[in-house]
Write a protein that holds these residues in place. Structure first.
Motif, PDB file in Angstrom:
ATOM      1  N   LEU A 356      -9.320   1.657   9.380  1.00  0.00           N
ATOM      2  CA  LEU A 356      -7.957   1.790   9.897  1.00  0.00           C
ATOM      3  C   LEU A 356      -7.117   0.573   9.519  1.00  0.00           C
ATOM      4  CD1 LEU A 356      -5.839   3.251  11.630  1.00  0.00           C
ATOM      5  CD2 LEU A 356      -6.862   2.170  13.657  1.00  0.00           C
ATOM      6  N   ALA A 357      -7.707  -0.619   9.623  1.00  0.00           N
ATOM      7  CA  ALA A 357      -6.970  -1.843   9.286  1.00  0.00           C
ATOM      8  C   ALA A 357      -6.509  -1.827   7.834  1.00  0.00           C
ATOM      9  CB  ALA A 357      -7.839  -3.065   9.564  1.00  0.00           C
ATOM     10  N   PHE A 358      -7.392  -1.449   6.914  1.00  0.00           N
ATOM     11  CA  PHE A 358      -7.021  -1.432   5.493  1.00  0.00           C
ATOM     12  C   PHE A 358      -6.072  -0.278   5.170  1.00  0.00           C
ATOM     13  CE2 PHE A 358     -10.765  -4.206   5.048  1.00  0.00           C
ATOM     14  CZ  PHE A 358     -10.191  -5.204   4.267  1.00  0.00           C
ATOM     15  N   LEU A 359      -6.211   0.838   5.904  1.00  0.00           N
ATOM     16  CA  LEU A 359      -5.270   1.936   5.725  1.00  0.00           C
ATOM     17  C   LEU A 359      -3.860   1.507   6.127  1.00  0.00           C
ATOM     18  CD1 LEU A 359      -4.632   4.936   5.140  1.00  0.00           C
ATOM     19  CD2 LEU A 359      -5.260   5.422   7.524  1.00  0.00           C
ATOM     20  N   LEU A 360      -3.760   0.784   7.224  1.00  0.00           N
ATOM     21  CA  LEU A 360      -2.452   0.285   7.662  1.00  0.00           C
ATOM     22  C   LEU A 360      -1.875  -0.681   6.632  1.00  0.00           C
ATOM     23  CD1 LEU A 360      -3.228  -0.341  11.447  1.00  0.00           C
ATOM     24  CD2 LEU A 360      -1.749   1.433  10.503  1.00  0.00           C
ATOM     25  N   LEU A 361      -2.733  -1.506   6.044  1.00  0.00           N
ATOM     26  CA  LEU A 361      -2.265  -2.442   5.027  1.00  0.00           C
ATOM     27  C   LEU A 361      -1.711  -1.693   3.816  1.00  0.00           C
ATOM     28  CD1 LEU A 361      -2.015  -5.409   4.142  1.00  0.00           C
ATOM     29  CD2 LEU A 361      -4.329  -5.217   3.178  1.00  0.00           C
ATOM     30  N   VAL A 362      -2.407  -0.636   3.406  1.00  0.00           N
ATOM     31  CA  VAL A 362      -1.944   0.171   2.267  1.00  0.00           C
ATOM     32  C   VAL A 362      -0.625   0.855   2.601  1.00  0.00           C
ATOM     33  CG1 VAL A 362      -2.458   2.209   0.863  1.00  0.00           C
ATOM     34  CG2 VAL A 362      -4.250   0.517   1.315  1.00  0.00           C
ATOM     35  N   LEU A 363      -0.528   1.449   3.786  1.00  0.00           N
ATOM     36  CA  LEU A 363       0.703   2.132   4.186  1.00  0.00           C
ATOM     37  C   LEU A 363       1.863   1.152   4.276  1.00  0.00           C
ATOM     38  CD1 LEU A 363      -0.638   4.589   6.925  1.00  0.00           C
ATOM     39  CD2 LEU A 363       0.226   5.182   4.649  1.00  0.00           C
ATOM     40  N   PHE A 364       1.592  -0.041   4.799  1.00  0.00           N
ATOM     41  CA  PHE A 364       2.662  -1.035   4.879  1.00  0.00           C
ATOM     42  C   PHE A 364       3.098  -1.463   3.480  1.00  0.00           C
ATOM     43  CE2 PHE A 364       4.186  -5.435   5.184  1.00  0.00           C
ATOM     44  CZ  PHE A 364       5.257  -5.239   6.046  1.00  0.00           C
ATOM     45  N   GLY A 365       2.141  -1.582   2.577  1.00  0.00           N
ATOM     46  CA  GLY A 365       2.488  -1.897   1.194  1.00  0.00           C
ATOM     47  C   GLY A 365       3.352  -0.808   0.577  1.00  0.00           C
ATOM     48  N   PHE A 366       3.046   0.461   0.876  1.00  0.00           N
ATOM     49  CA  PHE A 366       3.842   1.575   0.370  1.00  0.00           C
ATOM     50  C   PHE A 366       5.256   1.544   0.944  1.00  0.00           C
ATOM     51  CE2 PHE A 366       4.975   6.215   0.546  1.00  0.00           C
ATOM     52  CZ  PHE A 366       5.181   6.361  -0.827  1.00  0.00           C
ATOM     53  N   VAL A 367       5.372   1.241   2.242  1.00  0.00           N
ATOM     54  CA  VAL A 367       6.689   1.122   2.869  1.00  0.00           C
ATOM     55  C   VAL A 367       7.486   0.004   2.206  1.00  0.00           C
ATOM     56  CG1 VAL A 367       7.863   0.347   4.985  1.00  0.00           C
ATOM     57  CG2 VAL A 367       6.084   2.094   5.119  1.00  0.00           C
ATOM     58  N   THR A 368       6.823  -1.113   1.943  1.00  0.00           N
ATOM     59  CA  THR A 368       7.499  -2.234   1.280  1.00  0.00           C
ATOM     60  C   THR A 368       7.993  -1.824  -0.102  1.00  0.00           C
ATOM     61  OG1 THR A 368       6.091  -3.805   2.473  1.00  0.00           O
ATOM     62  CG2 THR A 368       7.228  -4.621   0.517  1.00  0.00           C
ATOM     63  N   PHE A 369       7.137  -1.087  -0.830  1.00  0.00           N
ATOM     64  CA  PHE A 369       7.527  -0.588  -2.154  1.00  0.00           C
ATOM     65  C   PHE A 369       8.769   0.296  -2.064  1.00  0.00           C
ATOM     66  CE2 PHE A 369       7.274   3.074  -5.051  1.00  0.00           C
ATOM     67  CZ  PHE A 369       7.447   2.442  -6.276  1.00  0.00           C
ATOM     68  N   LEU A 370       8.797   1.205  -1.105  1.00  0.00           N
ATOM     69  CA  LEU A 370       9.948   2.101  -0.945  1.00  0.00           C
ATOM     70  C   LEU A 370      11.210   1.330  -0.592  1.00  0.00           C
ATOM     71  CD1 LEU A 370       8.393   5.145   0.991  1.00  0.00           C
ATOM     72  CD2 LEU A 370       8.999   5.006  -1.438  1.00  0.00           C
ATOM     73  N   LYS A 371      11.070   0.338   0.293  1.00  0.00           N
ATOM     74  CA  LYS A 371      12.234  -0.436   0.704  1.00  0.00           C
ATOM     75  C   LYS A 371      12.787  -1.253  -0.461  1.00  0.00           C
ATOM     76  CE  LYS A 371      12.518  -2.241   4.864  1.00  0.00           C
ATOM     77  NZ  LYS A 371      13.501  -1.385   5.530  1.00  0.00           N
ATOM     78  N   VAL A 372      11.893  -1.800  -1.284  1.00  0.00           N
ATOM     79  CA  VAL A 372      12.347  -2.542  -2.469  1.00  0.00           C
ATOM     80  C   VAL A 372      13.028  -1.589  -3.444  1.00  0.00           C
ATOM     81  CG1 VAL A 372      11.583  -3.836  -4.499  1.00  0.00           C
ATOM     82  CG2 VAL A 372      10.628  -4.364  -2.237  1.00  0.00           C
ATOM     83  N   LYS A 373      12.415  -0.437  -3.659  1.00  0.00           N
ATOM     84  CA  LYS A 373      12.972   0.561  -4.579  1.00  0.00           C
ATOM     85  C   LYS A 373      14.346   1.026  -4.120  1.00  0.00           C
ATOM     86  CE  LYS A 373      11.992   5.103  -6.604  1.00  0.00           C
ATOM     87  NZ  LYS A 373      11.048   6.248  -6.627  1.00  0.00           N
ATOM     88  N   ASN A 374      14.490   1.222  -2.810  1.00  0.00           N
ATOM     89  CA  ASN A 374      15.764   1.702  -2.262  1.00  0.00           C
ATOM     90  C   ASN A 374      16.734   0.566  -1.953  1.00  0.00           C
ATOM     91  OD1 ASN A 374      14.766   4.344  -2.359  1.00  0.00           O
ATOM     92  ND2 ASN A 374      13.923   4.217  -0.285  1.00  0.00           N
ATOM     93  N   GLN A 375      16.316  -0.647  -2.261  1.00  0.00           N
ATOM     94  CA  GLN A 375      17.148  -1.843  -2.047  1.00  0.00           C
ATOM     95  C   GLN A 375      17.550  -2.026  -0.584  1.00  0.00           C
ATOM     96  OE1 GLN A 375      20.397  -1.385  -4.862  1.00  0.00           O
ATOM     97  NE2 GLN A 375      19.175  -2.257  -6.535  1.00  0.00           N
ATOM     98  N   THR A 376      16.615  -1.642   0.317  1.00  0.00           N
ATOM     99  CA  THR A 376      16.864  -1.863   1.754  1.00  0.00           C
ATOM    100  C   THR A 376      16.090  -3.069   2.285  1.00  0.00           C
ATOM    101  OG1 THR A 376      15.106  -0.295   2.308  1.00  0.00           O
ATOM    102  CG2 THR A 376      17.364   0.565   2.202  1.00  0.00           C
ATOM    103  N   LEU A 377      15.299  -3.678   1.403  1.00  0.00           N
ATOM    104  CA  LEU A 377      14.582  -4.899   1.762  1.00  0.00           C
ATOM    105  C   LEU A 377      15.260  -6.056   1.033  1.00  0.00           C
ATOM    106  CD1 LEU A 377      12.120  -5.988   3.334  1.00  0.00           C
ATOM    107  CD2 LEU A 377      10.810  -5.803   1.209  1.00  0.00           C
ATOM    108  N   THR A 378      15.934  -6.884   1.784  1.00  0.00           N
ATOM    109  CA  THR A 378      16.725  -7.956   1.183  1.00  0.00           C
ATOM    110  C   THR A 378      16.246  -9.323   1.672  1.00  0.00           C
ATOM    111  OG1 THR A 378      18.356  -7.931   2.973  1.00  0.00           O
ATOM    112  CG2 THR A 378      18.723  -6.417   1.124  1.00  0.00           C
ATOM    113  N   LYS A 379      16.849 -10.357   1.110  1.00  0.00           N
ATOM    114  CA  LYS A 379      16.497 -11.707   1.534  1.00  0.00           C
ATOM    115  C   LYS A 379      16.781 -11.934   3.005  1.00  0.00           C
ATOM    116  CE  LYS A 379      17.037 -14.081  -2.924  1.00  0.00           C
ATOM    117  NZ  LYS A 379      17.771 -15.145  -3.645  1.00  0.00           N
TER     118      LYS A 379
END
Length: 555
Positions: A356-379
């Motif tokens: 479960l811990a590693f699954l959450l890490l993967v999902l969080f990484g995917f969320v980060t990828f989407l936010k970067v792609k959609n330019q919703t993750l900023t400085k």
């Protein structure tokens, strides 16, 4: 159509939040007492009759006359239920106790042993001599101990709850013809140094027949009987505990308890290598170790919960010879477990916790990828929101510490995170936590998405850390992170009503965990532990509260 129209109104977020908060109060539900004439199940009405007798006078290790009266009552009652030939007195001289302490517990002061130690054992024999042992101590607190304790306790709760429960179970099970035996051990001198349990642990013949131990304690007067401690490597122990009715337990509590300098009779008995469970009522500390630990202040629902929870565990154990096999409870790992709603317990293996811990890490990484792609993750997510979050965390720590120090100062007791005993602090502490939650909601309102992302990030990191260092605590962060991720992905659901419902379910699950845990930790640590409450509120609230905001924003 009218139903759909109703759910599309602005009232839905308010209704959902109100229902969630109300239902969270029922997670720690305790049942009403069964009738006295019902001999098919545990009855706290019958148990309280024993408590009334044993708590008529303070009966500590030092109150020799009253102490002897209680001991004789135990012998007489057990003889009536089980037969006099099934009741054994274990009487140890002062010199015997001193010798055992010097050999096994050199840190104890043998000069404090002033009188003999007298344990009482009742046995309900089964087809097999091996079986389960129930333990409670029959001495009350006799002198002032820690600051805030007045001593001279009548022992109605500590440990009348345990003693009364065991005597009722002896009555209830006396005609059960068990496959495996039941041992009812009533220990002496727990309050002065666990002497009775230490001496019992050294009884090799007895302990050879004991394959499982359940210890019954009480520090409080009301609320649920928590299963707050297990033996090590508890994977199969928890499988047995799942038979309990109305289970109330958190592996987080058992993990934290291992790090605290607290002891019960369970401690020396567990050192013999036996598997087992430890139970205690915690809420309502005001009467603990004081002259107000009296019969008129007992809570019959708490006694019923203790007995109702334990009875099916015992019945399961005595019904199957597999439980007395030498290696049956042997395991190489612990389970992670928690109560999510009244009578509902979730448990899973350490392996699943890692997955479960590693699954959450993967999902969080995917969320980060989407936010970067959609330019919703900023400085600004890190320079502003993360900075504000860290500052808020530090402020919450400071607030929790200052509050504990102030209460200790006003109560004229020393401050300690694990034991600062001051009366009438429940309501002020609850108001403090509500106020802090309201402040957090307002702080998150202008940056919900960023705040939720940062909150999930911290909970994922804490899941990884606790999974490998304190796995019993990992569930709180893991499921908070999981439902935080669910809320983030909910942004992609096109239907507004569906989004609101998913938001509601997400924060409801978190609050069903968090609110009872905050209350439980308050009871366990006392008001000095408020800093722990503020820390948990910040960490888990950093996910739950932005989700609540998101639901209201979309009303």
């Amino acid at each position: 159509m009218k139903t759909l129209a109703f759910f599309n109104t602005k009232k839905l977020p308010i209704i959902f939040l109100a229902v969630t908060l109300l239902l969270s109060l029922f997670v720690l539900y305790t049942p009403g007492a069964s009738a006295k004439n019902d001999t098919t199940q545990f009855s706290a009405v019958r148990a309280q009759e024993h408590i009334e007798v044993i708590s008529r006078e303070p009966h500590s290790y030092y109150d020799r006359d009253a102490h002897e009266d209680v001991r004789q009552y135990l012998i007489s009652t057990l003889s009536d239920y089980l037969g006099p030939f099934r009741v054994t007195e274990f009487n140890y001289t002062v010199d015997q106790v001193k010798t055992e302490l010097e050999a096994s517990y050199p840190s104890f002061d043998p000069d404090e042993v002033l009188y003999p130690v007298e344990n009482v054992l009742g046995v309900l024999p089964g087809e097999n001599p091996e079986g389960i042992m129930l333990v409670s101590h029959y001495d009350s607190r006799g002198h002032v101990g820690r600051t805030g304790e007045q001593g001279r306790s009548y022992g109605a709760m500590d440990d009348g709850y345990g003693v009364g429960t065991m005597l009722e179970l002896a009555y209830l099970l006396k005609d059960s013809n068990p496959k495996n035996s039941i041992y009812f051990l009533f220990t002496d001198a727990e309050e002065v140094g666990l002497y009775g349990a230490i001496m019992a642990a050294a009884e090799q013949t007895l302990m050879d027949n004991v394959k499982f131990i359940i210890n019954l304690e009480s520090r409080g007067s009301h609320g649920p009987a928590y299963m707050f401690e297990t033996s090590a490597n508890n994977a199969k122990v928890i499988d047995l505990y799942r038979k309990a009715n109305y289970p109330v337990t958190y592996s987080m509590a058992t993990a934290v308890y291992e790090l605290m300098p607290n002891f019960t009779d369970f401690t020396p008995l567990m050192e013999t290598g036996k598997p087992g469970l430890n139970f205690a009522v915690l809420a309502g500390l005001d009467n603990y170790h004081t002259p107000f630990d009296r019969y008129e202040f007992i809570n019959i629902s708490s006694i019923q919960h203790m007995g109702s929870q334990i009875e099916p565990v015992i019945r399961e154990f005595i019904s199957d010879s597999k439980y007395i096999e030498d290696n049956y409870f042997t395991a190489d790992s612990n389970q992670v477990f928690f109560t999510i709603f009244a009578g509902i317990m979730i448990n899973y293996s350490q392996v699943f916790a890692i997955i479960l811990a590693f699954l959450l890490l993967v999902l969080f990484g995917f969320v980060t990828f989407l936010k970067v792609k959609n330019q919703t993750l900023t400085k600004t997510t890190f320079t502003k929101t993360l900075f504000k979050g860290l500052l808020l965390f530090l402020l919450m720590v400071v607030v929790g510490l200052i509050y504990g120090y102030v209460v200790a100062f006003l109560g004229k007791v020393p401050f300690s995170v694990t034991y600062t005993r001051v009366s009438l602090t429940e309501i002020p502490t609850a108001l403090l936590m509500i106020g802090l939650a309201v402040i957090m909601i307002k702080k998150f309102k202008s940056s919900n998405d960023d705040a939720l992302y940062i909150g999930v990030m911290f909970n994922v990191l804490l899941t990884l850390v606790t999974t490998f260092t304190l796995e019993g605590a990992s569930f709180l962060f893991a499921f908070t992170a999981l439902f935080g991720l669910v809320a983030i992905f909910t942004n992609y659901i096109p239907n507004k009503l569906a989004r609101q419902l998913v938001y509601g379910i997400s924060y409801a699950f978190i609050l069903f965990m968090l609110i009872p845990i905050l209350y439980s930790f308050y009871n366990a640590l006392t008001v000095g532990g408020t800093v722990v409450l503020t820390v948990l509120l910040t960490i888990n609230g950093s996910v739950a509260l932005p989700i609540i905001n998101k639901q209201f924003v979309e009303e």
